[in-house]
Write a protein that holds these residues in place. Structure first.
Motif, PDB file in Angstrom:
ATOM      1  N   PHE A 110      -3.164  -2.069   2.984  1.00  0.00           N
ATOM      2  CA  PHE A 110      -1.963  -2.895   2.834  1.00  0.00           C
ATOM      3  C   PHE A 110      -1.934  -4.087   3.802  1.00  0.00           C
ATOM      4  CE2 PHE A 110      -0.792   1.320   1.288  1.00  0.00           C
ATOM      5  CZ  PHE A 110      -0.365   0.986   0.006  1.00  0.00           C
ATOM      6  N   GLU A 111      -3.110  -4.410   4.328  1.00  0.00           N
ATOM      7  CA  GLU A 111      -3.195  -5.532   5.260  1.00  0.00           C
ATOM      8  C   GLU A 111      -2.793  -6.844   4.593  1.00  0.00           C
ATOM      9  OE1 GLU A 111      -6.416  -7.408   8.440  1.00  0.00           O
ATOM     10  OE2 GLU A 111      -7.038  -5.907   6.976  1.00  0.00           O
ATOM     11  N   MET A 112      -3.238  -7.038   3.353  1.00  0.00           N
ATOM     12  CA  MET A 112      -2.926  -8.275   2.641  1.00  0.00           C
ATOM     13  C   MET A 112      -1.440  -8.343   2.297  1.00  0.00           C
ATOM     14  SD  MET A 112      -4.776  -9.863  -0.736  1.00  0.00           S
ATOM     15  CE  MET A 112      -6.331  -9.925   0.153  1.00  0.00           C
ATOM     16  N   LYS A 113      -0.881  -7.216   1.877  1.00  0.00           N
ATOM     17  CA  LYS A 113       0.546  -7.169   1.549  1.00  0.00           C
ATOM     18  C   LYS A 113       1.391  -7.505   2.779  1.00  0.00           C
ATOM     19  CE  LYS A 113       4.009  -4.051  -0.506  1.00  0.00           C
ATOM     20  NZ  LYS A 113       4.217  -4.773  -1.779  1.00  0.00           N
ATOM     21  N   ALA A 114       0.989  -6.982   3.927  1.00  0.00           N
ATOM     22  CA  ALA A 114       1.725  -7.243   5.165  1.00  0.00           C
ATOM     23  C   ALA A 114       1.576  -8.696   5.605  1.00  0.00           C
ATOM     24  CB  ALA A 114       1.244  -6.317   6.272  1.00  0.00           C
ATOM     25  N   SER A 115       0.381  -9.274   5.384  1.00  0.00           N
ATOM     26  CA  SER A 115       0.133 -10.651   5.826  1.00  0.00           C
ATOM     27  C   SER A 115       0.988 -11.664   5.073  1.00  0.00           C
ATOM     28  CB  SER A 115      -1.347 -11.009   5.661  1.00  0.00           C
ATOM     29  OG  SER A 115      -1.710 -11.016   4.292  1.00  0.00           O
TER      30      SER A 115
END
Length: 347
Positions: free
Chosen positions: A209-214
């Motif tokens: 979920f790194e991209m979602k958080a970014s």
């Protein structure tokens, strides 16, 4: 089934004693005035009076009152056989009163619980209807538009079919979550307990979920560097789902340029506690007791700012409880929230 009557002689004994004392005194005065007072006669009269009074009173009271007491017991048994203990009934009125009072309190509590359940059922059905009708109407709208002639335009057709497919995916997502929570609630979902590194699992969820958080400039991080593995005994797939739901929630309701922090602490000798903390919008205290209910929404406006099945936290709670563990929440409105759960530490 006929219940055996247990006689009590308390009432007859007391009444016979009163009559005996009264008649004995009366006879003593009579003999003292008109005859010679003989103590043997007094004792004989007292005994005779007591025995005869006791027998007559006991027999008459049983015939007149105690049969009616037994009928009340039998009626109560017909209404609710589990309320009364499987013992011989007593003709003592105090015992009967106690049993009736207990029966009345139990029925009152049962009625109140039924009212709460009925209210919950209505709310639950309304929430299910709301969650399902939105994607259904969306899919229906796109299909009807295509049937009305838009299918001839390739660009519109591809776009509408893609959107309709997203609506179907959302329906499948909701149905899958409903199926899972139903299995969890009835105990039909078996856990595959294994030993694994909880730090490694959290890192994999962070990467997912790194991209979602970014997109919201939210940082996913540990509170400290965990250089050594922390082994726990649990169902790895289900705990991954717990972490996924909690971290996704922290991203959804987190503040722009905020932080989602995960910490792992030793609770007791064989337990660890995993904490997921954010500095998002937080939750008002009045919502916290119901936060883990299916489809319960903090936002009552009728529309969700964020997607989801509305079952995430309910599933989290049931998975943790299926492990015989505990889940906790601390939140302050407009400050942030902390969800935490315990796990068994591997030896």
């Amino acid at each position: 089934m006929q219940r055996k009557l247990k006689r009590t002689y308390k009432f007859a004994f007391k009444t016979a004693s009163y009559i005996t004392v009264f008649l004995t005194l009366l006879m003593s005065v009579f003999l003292y005035i008109f005859y010679i007072l003989d103590w043997i006669q007094i004792v004989f009269i007292a005994l005779t009076c007591f025995v005869s009074s006791f027998v007559i009173i006991q027999y008459r009271v049983e015939q007149f009152i105690y049969k009616r007491v037994k009928k009340v017991y039998d009626d109560l048994t017909l209404l609710e056989s589990s309320t009364l203990k499987k013992e011989r009934i007593t003709t003592d009125m105090a015992t009967l009163t106690k049993e009736i009072d207990k029966y009345a309190k139990d029925r009152k509590l049962e009625i109140e619980m039924l009212k709460v359940r009925e209210e919950y059922r209505k709310e639950f059905l309304g929430n299910v209807s709301h969650e399902l009708k939105t994607p259904l109407f969306t899919v229906q709208g796109y299909i009807l538009t295509l049937l009305d002639g838009a299918v001839k335009d390739e660009n519109v057709r591809d776009k509408y079919l893609s959107n309709a497919n997203k609506g179907v995916d959302r329906l499948i997502y909701i149905v899958k979550d409903l199926d899972m929570i139903t299995k969890l609630e009835i105990g039909d979902l078996r856990l595959n307990i294994e030993t694994f590194d909880i730090v490694e699992l959290i890192e994999s969820v962070f990467e997912l979920f790194e991209m979602k958080a970014s997109k919201k400039n939210i940082t996913l991080a540990f509170d400290i560097d965990y250089t050594e593995p922390i082994l726990v005994n649990a169902d790895k797939e289900r705990i991954e789902q717990v972490l996924t739901n909690l971290i996704v929630n922290s991203i959804k309701y987190g503040s722009q340029q905020g932080t989602t922090e995960v910490s792992i602490e030793n609770l007791i000798k064989n337990k660890v506690i995993v904490r997921i903390t954010d500095n998002g919008e937080g939750i008002e205290k009045k919502h916290i007791p119901r936060l883990f209910e299916r489809f319960y929404r903090v936002d009552k406006s009728g529309s969700r700012k964020e997607g989801g099945s509305g079952l995430g936290l309910a599933i989290v709670k049931h998975i943790i409880e299926a492990h015989d563990e505990k889940i906790y929440i601390e939140s302050e409105f407009e400050v942030g929230s902390e969800f935490s759960f315990t796990l068994e530490k591997a030896e």
